[in-house]
Design a protein around this motif. Structure first.
Motif, short mmCIF file in Angstrom:
data_model
loop_
_atom_site.label_atom_id
_atom_site.label_comp_id
_atom_site.label_asym_id
_atom_site.label_seq_id
_atom_site.Cartn_x
_atom_site.Cartn_y
_atom_site.Cartn_z
N GLY A 66 0.86 -1.18 0.00
CA GLY A 66 0.00 0.00 0.00
C GLY A 66 0.89 1.22 0.00
N ILE A 67 0.63 2.15 -0.89
CA ILE A 67 1.47 3.35 -1.02
C ILE A 67 0.59 4.59 -0.90
N ARG A 68 1.06 5.52 -0.06
CA ARG A 68 0.45 6.84 0.04
C ARG A 68 1.44 7.82 -0.58
N SER A 91 -2.68 -0.53 -8.82
CA SER A 91 -4.07 -0.06 -8.87
C SER A 91 -4.20 1.23 -8.08
N VAL A 92 -4.92 2.20 -8.65
CA VAL A 92 -5.30 3.40 -7.91
C VAL A 92 -6.54 3.02 -7.13
N VAL A 93 -6.53 3.26 -5.81
CA VAL A 93 -7.59 2.78 -4.94
C VAL A 93 -8.10 3.88 -4.02
N THR A 94 -9.21 3.60 -3.36
CA THR A 94 -9.72 4.48 -2.31
C THR A 94 -9.27 3.94 -0.96
N GLY A 95 -9.40 4.72 0.07
CA GLY A 95 -9.02 4.28 1.41
C GLY A 95 -7.74 4.96 1.87
N ARG A 96 -7.06 4.33 2.79
CA ARG A 96 -5.89 4.99 3.38
C ARG A 96 -4.67 4.99 2.47
N PHE A 97 -4.68 4.19 1.41
CA PHE A 97 -3.60 4.20 0.43
C PHE A 97 -4.10 4.79 -0.88
N ILE A 125 6.74 9.42 -2.66
CA ILE A 125 6.12 8.40 -1.81
C ILE A 125 6.21 8.90 -0.37
N GLU A 126 5.06 9.02 0.25
CA GLU A 126 4.99 9.50 1.62
C GLU A 126 5.09 8.36 2.63
N ALA A 127 4.42 7.26 2.34
CA ALA A 127 4.41 6.12 3.26
C ALA A 127 4.06 4.85 2.51
N ILE A 128 4.56 3.73 3.02
CA ILE A 128 4.21 2.42 2.46
C ILE A 128 3.86 1.47 3.58
N GLU A 129 3.11 0.47 3.25
CA GLU A 129 2.85 -0.65 4.17
C GLU A 129 2.90 -1.91 3.31
#
Length: 145
Positions: A66-68, A91-97, A125-129
């Motif tokens: 997951g990438i923000r 994939s471009v997604v909704t939610g926290r990423f 890239i701000e954050a990944i999980e």
């Protein structure tokens, strides 16, 4: 996408099914099936390829990331990430990423190498999980290694 094309796609779930059998099932000629498949391939609607069950291939690991991002330029970031070694999909997604990336890795300790040598090259890239897939159900992937 008309009903015949949808029928062809349903029949091609078994990618080894012959055009002749598909034509018989859909009550059209084999040439019609061949022509429709070729056109869908040219349009980018259909790609016929082999997939493997990653659980059955030794040293093959699937991870999801997951990438923000800092910017809202999701499309260009997704395209850029999609070209990295080992990336199966973005994939471009909704939610926290903003993006979900699926990556195929081979061997031991490959996730760190991917993050260090590939993903680190991407700006904004701000954050990944990371999510390691321990067991997939109906998960089939192209074999890139």
């Amino acid at each position: 996408m008309d009903d015949l094309n949808k029928g062809i796609l349903r029949e091609l779930r078994d990618g080894r099914k012959s055009y002749k059998l598909i034509a018989e099932t859909l009550a059209v000629t084999e040439n019609t099936i061949r022509s429709r498949v070729r056109k869908m391939e040219e349009q980018g609607v259909l790609e016929i390829s082999g997939f493997v069950n990653p659980d059955e291939i030794e040293n093959l690991q699937i991870i999801m990331i997951g990438i923000r991002t800092r910017s809202m330029d999701y499309i260009s970031k997704g395209e850029e990430i999609s070209r990295l070694k080992g990336v199966l999909s973005v994939s471009v997604v909704t939610g926290r990423f903003d993006l979900i990336v699926t990556v195929e890795l081979a061997g031991d300790h490959q996730m760190l190498e991917f993050l260090k040598n590939e993903l680190s090259r991407i700006d904004s890239i701000e954050a990944i999980e990371t999510f390691v897939v321990y067991k997939g159900f109906n998960l089939k992937v192209p074999y890139l290694q």
